[in-house]
Design an enzyme around this catalytic site. Sequence first.
Site, PDB file in Angstrom:
ATOM      1  N   HIS A 181       2.841  -7.159 -11.020  1.00  0.00           N
ATOM      2  CA  HIS A 181       1.680  -6.244 -11.029  1.00  0.00           C
ATOM      3  C   HIS A 181       1.031  -6.159  -9.647  1.00  0.00           C
ATOM      4  O   HIS A 181      -0.148  -5.850  -9.541  1.00  0.00           O
ATOM      5  CB  HIS A 181       0.612  -6.672 -12.040  1.00  0.00           C
ATOM      6  N   SER A 187      -0.383   5.078  17.426  1.00  0.00           N
ATOM      7  CA  SER A 187      -1.204   6.221  17.050  1.00  0.00           C
ATOM      8  C   SER A 187      -1.697   6.890  18.315  1.00  0.00           C
ATOM      9  O   SER A 187      -2.013   6.218  19.298  1.00  0.00           O
ATOM     10  CB  SER A 187      -2.388   5.748  16.209  1.00  0.00           C
ATOM     11  N   LYS A 228      -3.156   0.649  16.523  1.00  0.00           N
ATOM     12  CA  LYS A 228      -2.259   0.867  15.390  1.00  0.00           C
ATOM     13  C   LYS A 228      -0.795   0.561  15.705  1.00  0.00           C
ATOM     14  O   LYS A 228      -0.307   0.828  16.795  1.00  0.00           O
ATOM     15  CB  LYS A 228      -2.347   2.336  14.929  1.00  0.00           C
ATOM     16  N   GLU A 264       8.201   4.380   6.207  1.00  0.00           N
ATOM     17  CA  GLU A 264       7.572   5.453   5.429  1.00  0.00           C
ATOM     18  C   GLU A 264       8.534   6.626   5.251  1.00  0.00           C
ATOM     19  O   GLU A 264       8.580   7.262   4.191  1.00  0.00           O
ATOM     20  CB  GLU A 264       6.299   5.939   6.127  1.00  0.00           C
TER      21      GLU A 264
END
Length: 471
Positions: free
Chosen positions: A165, A286, A292, A299
Amino acid sequence: MPTRKKPSAANPLWGARFAAAPDAVMARINASIEVDRRMALEDIAGSRAHCTMLMRRRIVSRADGRRILAGLDRIERELRAGRFCFSAALEDIHMNVEARLAALIGKPAGRLHTARSRNDQVATDFKLWVRGALDRLMADLAALARALLDQAGRHAATVMPGFTHLQLAQPVTFGHHLLAYVEMLLRDLDRARAARARSDESPLGAGALAGTSFPIDRRATARALGFARPAANSLDAVSDRDFALDYLATAAIVMVHLSRLAEELVLWVTPQFGLVRLSDAYTTGSSMMPQKRNPDAAELVRGKAGRVFGGLLGLLTVLKGLPLTYSKDMQEDKPPVFDAADTLDLALAAMTGMVRDLKADARRMRAAAGQGFATATDLADWAVQALNIPFREAHHIAGRAVAAAERKGVDLAQLSLAELRAIDRRIDARVFARLTVERAVASRDSEGGTAPVRVRTAVREARRRLKALAS
Ligand code: ARG
């Protein structure tokens, strides 16, 4: 008298009974050359096998056959050198090659299509292409599995949090976690192998749909092209695209696996988890926020799964309403397969690179594994074993210990013996040895379990199975 358009305006290969050339829109919707040019070498191979067989069966003379084969050789050289000129007016790869052959050798080129139709030709070319794609897929899957196995061996004893979970459940070893993905890839390899084995029947010689009156030798062409045997039914041979569906289904399942691993990487590299670090080579910055480190490749692997699933559903839908045998709808079979192959190629390469380079943060992994009372099950298991009480009762004791630790704001191992005995006075000091995460993982040494000893053997076992599947 109505003026007749010159026959040359119609298609030079099938235009004899047509007075006019196709409308520009007709030509555009009909042409597939921009897609099926990727099967050019397969088309040459199919024609070579067909021509050789026609010569042996004396359907085409040796002299004409030799000229055709020499022409095909020359076209292959042009293709490999990038010098072949593709023409949309010639619709597809089959007619592009045939027209070039006619330009090179003249009249005998017209004999190549004896006892053959574009229907059995395209099925053969496409099947050959898919078989090649399956071979590449298997090699790429094996490379990723090896990268995972190397990391798993390195981290057989590295403790990390295990989740159900997405809640901290029990400590596991990082090696064990990575081996879960190796299992998925081994099943993928097995699926690819099975798909390859099922695509072992040659459509060539089925003709347009019904077979042919020429004394062809389908076994010879099948053999020459690396198939085990000719397809048994000519109608099925030209309509069957199961091999493409098999490929896409296999590809879709591979992408499910890659996407799940990608999702874990995305989570793990967040500062909140901070369990692994991807290399600079597989991370982007970024343009606005200098701090970042974005896991773009992960992704994109996750995102690209969607197009492969779409391809599978698309082709299923194209085929589901088609009567036997060939319908032009079937020309829509190639884009999803080619796109899936390109996507898999890239996604597997990116994932292999990320896995090979990634660094586990063992300190943070251990710290995270110890949070959230992850050894509560170990406390309960200890009570069952040391106090000889039923598991349900032990579960209750451990639950109360968790509540006490939560109230106090400490971890289970930091409760005092007195505090534990206040919950159940049968508890003694031996329990503390069971509450460390190292002990927790080491104790789970059941077959297929997370204990480092098990992981080390599992790595060896998986390498052996990989060798057997990938050879
Ligand atoms: N370009 C066609 C395809 O990919 C080749 C087969 C054409 N056959 C036909 N009967 N028009 O499906």
